[in-house]
Motif scaffolding. Structure first.
Motif, PDB file in Angstrom:
ATOM      1  N   TYR A 161     -33.379  11.044  21.348  1.00 11.60           N
ATOM      2  CA  TYR A 161     -33.105   9.653  21.704  1.00 11.60           C
ATOM      3  C   TYR A 161     -31.847   9.223  20.968  1.00 11.60           C
ATOM      4  N   ILE A 162     -30.836   8.761  21.716  1.00 11.67           N
ATOM      5  CA  ILE A 162     -29.533   8.414  21.160  1.00 11.67           C
ATOM      6  C   ILE A 162     -29.164   7.017  21.644  1.00 11.67           C
ATOM      7  N   PHE A 163     -28.589   6.224  20.740  1.00 11.13           N
ATOM      8  CA  PHE A 163     -28.063   4.936  21.182  1.00 11.13           C
ATOM      9  C   PHE A 163     -26.699   4.689  20.541  1.00 11.13           C
ATOM     10  N   PHE A 164     -25.905   3.839  21.194  1.00  8.30           N
ATOM     11  CA  PHE A 164     -24.521   3.592  20.792  1.00  8.30           C
ATOM     12  C   PHE A 164     -24.230   2.100  20.853  1.00  8.30           C
ATOM     13  N   ASN A 165     -23.663   1.566  19.762  1.00  7.20           N
ATOM     14  CA  ASN A 165     -23.200   0.173  19.718  1.00  7.20           C
ATOM     15  C   ASN A 165     -21.679   0.155  19.742  1.00  7.20           C
ATOM     16  N   GLN A 166     -21.109  -0.360  20.806  1.00  5.65           N
ATOM     17  CA  GLN A 166     -19.666  -0.327  21.008  1.00  5.65           C
ATOM     18  C   GLN A 166     -18.966  -1.521  20.364  1.00  5.65           C
ATOM     19  N   THR A 167     -17.667  -1.365  20.125  1.00  4.01           N
ATOM     20  CA  THR A 167     -16.834  -2.455  19.613  1.00  4.01           C
ATOM     21  C   THR A 167     -15.944  -2.987  20.736  1.00  4.01           C
ATOM     22  N   GLU A 168     -15.231  -4.057  20.453  1.00  2.00           N
ATOM     23  CA  GLU A 168     -14.282  -4.603  21.426  1.00  2.00           C
ATOM     24  C   GLU A 168     -13.164  -3.600  21.714  1.00  2.00           C
ATOM     25  N   THR A 169     -12.797  -2.793  20.713  1.00  2.00           N
ATOM     26  CA  THR A 169     -11.749  -1.787  20.912  1.00  2.00           C
ATOM     27  C   THR A 169     -12.177  -0.761  21.948  1.00  2.00           C
ATOM     28  N   LEU A 170     -13.394  -0.251  21.831  1.00  2.04           N
ATOM     29  CA  LEU A 170     -13.874   0.742  22.796  1.00  2.04           C
ATOM     30  C   LEU A 170     -14.009   0.124  24.187  1.00  2.04           C
ATOM     31  N   LYS A 171     -14.450  -1.112  24.255  1.00  2.00           N
ATOM     32  CA  LYS A 171     -14.571  -1.780  25.546  1.00  2.00           C
ATOM     33  C   LYS A 171     -13.209  -1.905  26.223  1.00  2.00           C
ATOM     34  N   GLU A 172     -12.183  -2.205  25.425  1.00  6.40           N
ATOM     35  CA  GLU A 172     -10.837  -2.322  26.006  1.00  6.40           C
ATOM     36  C   GLU A 172     -10.322  -0.963  26.466  1.00  6.40           C
ATOM     37  N   ILE A 173     -10.563   0.089  25.687  1.00  6.53           N
ATOM     38  CA  ILE A 173     -10.120   1.434  26.082  1.00  6.53           C
ATOM     39  C   ILE A 173     -10.826   1.871  27.363  1.00  6.53           C
ATOM     40  N   GLN A 174     -12.124   1.566  27.483  1.00  6.62           N
ATOM     41  CA  GLN A 174     -12.877   1.936  28.674  1.00  6.62           C
ATOM     42  C   GLN A 174     -12.712   0.925  29.812  1.00  6.62           C
ATOM     43  N   LYS A 195      -9.094  -0.254  14.759  1.00  2.00           N
ATOM     44  CA  LYS A 195      -9.425   1.156  14.979  1.00  2.00           C
ATOM     45  C   LYS A 195     -10.910   1.419  15.211  1.00  2.00           C
ATOM     46  N   ALA A 196     -11.784   0.508  14.848  1.00  2.00           N
ATOM     47  CA  ALA A 196     -13.223   0.739  14.942  1.00  2.00           C
ATOM     48  C   ALA A 196     -13.663   0.902  16.401  1.00  2.00           C
ATOM     49  N   LEU A 197     -14.423   1.969  16.681  1.00  2.00           N
ATOM     50  CA  LEU A 197     -14.871   2.259  18.040  1.00  2.00           C
ATOM     51  C   LEU A 197     -16.364   2.022  18.237  1.00  2.00           C
ATOM     52  N   GLY A 198     -17.157   2.243  17.188  1.00  2.00           N
ATOM     53  CA  GLY A 198     -18.577   2.019  17.352  1.00  2.00           C
ATOM     54  C   GLY A 198     -19.436   2.850  16.433  1.00  2.00           C
ATOM     55  N   PHE A 199     -20.730   2.663  16.600  1.00  2.51           N
ATOM     56  CA  PHE A 199     -21.746   3.304  15.773  1.00  2.51           C
ATOM     57  C   PHE A 199     -22.734   4.009  16.693  1.00  2.51           C
ATOM     58  N   GLU A 200     -23.089   5.257  16.339  1.00  2.00           N
ATOM     59  CA  GLU A 200     -24.048   6.016  17.143  1.00  2.00           C
ATOM     60  C   GLU A 200     -25.158   6.571  16.264  1.00  2.00           C
ATOM     61  N   ASN A 201     -26.385   6.562  16.805  1.00  2.00           N
ATOM     62  CA  ASN A 201     -27.529   7.159  16.096  1.00  2.00           C
ATOM     63  C   ASN A 201     -28.165   8.219  16.991  1.00  2.00           C
ATOM     64  N   ASP A 202     -28.293   9.449  16.469  1.00  2.00           N
ATOM     65  CA  ASP A 202     -28.881  10.569  17.203  1.00  2.00           C
ATOM     66  C   ASP A 202     -30.175  10.996  16.520  1.00  2.00           C
ATOM     67  N   LEU A 203     -31.273  10.910  17.233  1.00  2.00           N
ATOM     68  CA  LEU A 203     -32.567  11.354  16.733  1.00  2.00           C
ATOM     69  C   LEU A 203     -33.048  12.504  17.611  1.00  2.00           C
ATOM     70  N   VAL A 204     -33.232  13.699  17.012  1.00  3.61           N
ATOM     71  CA  VAL A 204     -33.585  14.896  17.780  1.00  3.61           C
ATOM     72  C   VAL A 204     -34.797  15.564  17.148  1.00  3.61           C
ATOM     73  N   LEU A 205     -35.808  15.828  17.984  1.00  5.60           N
ATOM     74  CA  LEU A 205     -37.034  16.502  17.554  1.00  5.60           C
ATOM     75  C   LEU A 205     -37.094  17.873  18.220  1.00  5.60           C
ATOM     76  N   LYS A 206     -37.368  18.932  17.429  1.00  6.74           N
ATOM     77  CA  LYS A 206     -37.439  20.297  17.959  1.00  6.74           C
ATOM     78  C   LYS A 206     -38.788  20.924  17.624  1.00  6.74           C
ATOM     79  N   TYR A 207     -39.345  21.604  18.611  1.00  2.00           N
ATOM     80  CA  TYR A 207     -40.623  22.300  18.439  1.00  2.00           C
ATOM     81  C   TYR A 207     -40.491  23.706  19.031  1.00  2.00           C
TER      82      TYR A 207
END
Length: 427
Positions: free
Chosen positions: A384-397, A360-372
């Motif tokens: 700045y956002i980044f995403f680490n995918q799993t084999e499950t997400l790769k197969e779905i996509q 069931k694992a799809l991945g991990f995402e980190n969202d860093l947002v700065l507001k002024y």
């Protein structure tokens, strides 16, 4: 006597118009929003050897509002464009990709002190925007052609809305594309229980034609509650919705969405945690199977389930499996004008089915947002956002790419008031 009667009516109407004008307010507001983006795996895993996409988009709106004690008129033209999106340019400088449209155009009639009626193209935003929102991240946004009856009294807010969509002025029949909602109807009841607690009930009935060439409709019904508690330090909000009726293909529905989050303000630092559970199918949906995949309808997508927008089209992006999103965030305010927030998401399928892997694992995402916020009418935001995918997400996509997926943006928003006139006799 008849002529005198007509004159009396004319004078009465004239006096009413003069009275309305004497209490009228007119304002012109602008919104200018431009956003630069570097997309390197945004919305979908980046293919091997692919170059990042760099683009700049722009939204320009003018809002004209006329208001009296009994009437409010609002017209909002909008231009949305990508810098350089004109494929052809003529000698006059006019391109081939027009982007000017009417975002809002409605009239609100105040029937009494507690009752009003709004008709026309308008934003519909309720609670946290999960089921009905304006999708503001998209530069186009979303508005609705609808009729809304509103009641306001003693902490109660009740809205009843309805819409009926057509493509052409046909002589007969009610054909409409099956992929789009033909009839959107809802009831929203909100009560301000105290200064800190708000509770809402929302019911939506959305109708789809059974096919593109037939009139009868299937209705998806959505009912649920939303609550928001805002204290000096502790803040909580959550919603729970249940869907039933028929999906657009006519299959029976039984789907749920449950979300909750909590945060604790400690000086300039605010940590928080949340969970979002969107039910999915454990079997391939068919005529004899109940569809258990929840549809958020016209609710906001960006910001819910991560800013990378990997999970906005749930049938396609989860393989009908639904979504479980567990997230933590940390918000720090440097000052009243500057803040930063970092959010971590852990994504999983809610259910597996023959169309998805067993993991069931799809991945991990980190969202860093700065507001002024540099003024009342302007703010600058960067993420700045980044995403680490799993084999499950790769197969779905349906990709074998192991590329690192990242997304960066800078957005400037200006919302100045250009003109405001209030007659001296207005209340």
């Amino acid at each position: 006597m008849k002529q005198a009667s007509h004159k009396s009516k004319f004078i009465l109407i004239l006096l009413i118009l003069i009275s309305q004008a004497a209490n009228a307010q007119f304002s012109v507001d602008a919104q200018f929003r431009t956003r630069g983006e570097v997309r390197d795996g945004y919305q979908k895993i980046n293919p091997e050897e692919a170059s990042p996409a760099v683009l700049i988009s722009q939204r320009t709106r003018l809002s004209f509002t006329y208001e009296t004690s009994g009437l409010r008129l609002k017209i909002v033209p909008q231009d949305v464009r990508l810098w350089g999106d004109q494929a052809k340019m003529s000698a006059t400088g006019v391109g081939d990709n027009p982007s000017l449209d009417i975002y809002e155009a409605f009239a609100e009639l105040r029937i009494s002190e507690v009752l009003s009626l709004t008709a026309g193209r308008q934003e519909l935003i309720y609670d946290n925007g999960r089921m009905l929102g304006n999708r503001n991240w998209n530069q186009n946004g979303i508005s609705y052609d609808a009729l809304v009856l509103k009641y306001r009294q003693e902490g109660w807010k009740i809205d009843a809305g309805a819409s009926w969509n057509t493509l052409t002025e046909a002589s007969y029949g009610n054909l409409y594309p099956n992929a789009r909602i033909k009839s959107l109807n809802y009831l929203w009841i909100n009560k301000k229980v105290s200064e800190k607690l708000n509770l809402s009930f929302l019911h939506i009935s959305s109708g789809y034609t059974k096919t593109d060439t037939t009139d009868p409709m299937n209705f998806r019904h959505t009912s649920g509650i939303y609550g928001n508690y805002s204290g000096e330090k502790l803040n909580c909000q959550g919603n729970a919705y249940y869907q039933y009726g028929r999906n657009r293909k006519g299959h029976k529905l039984s789907a749920t969405l449950i979300e909750a989050e909590i945060s604790l303000k400690t000086g300039k630092l605010t940590p928080g945690a949340g969970i979002s559970l969107l039910s999915g199918n454990d079997k391939t949906p068919g005529p004899d199977e109940t569809d258990k995949l929840f549809d958020p309808l016209y609710g906001n997508r960006h910001g819910f389930n991560g800013n990378m927008d990997y999970f906005t089209n749930y049938p396609l992006q989860t393989g009908q499996g639904g979504l479980a999103d567990y997230y933590l965030w940390l918000d720090y305010k440097f000052s009243k004008k500057v803040s930063v927030r970092n959010t971590i998401h852990f994504f999983n399928l809610a259910d597996t089915n023959p169309g998805t892997p067993d993991d069931k694992a799809l991945g991990f995402e980190n969202d860093l947002v700065l507001k002024y916020r540099f003024s009342d009418w302007g703010n600058l935001e960067s993420g700045y956002i980044f995403f680490n995918q799993t084999e499950t997400l790769k197969e779905i996509q349906q990709t074998g790419s192991d590329n690192f997926n990242q997304f960066f943006y800078v957005q400037l928003t200006l919302t100045p008031n250009l003109f405001k006139q209030t007659n001296s006799t207005s209340k």
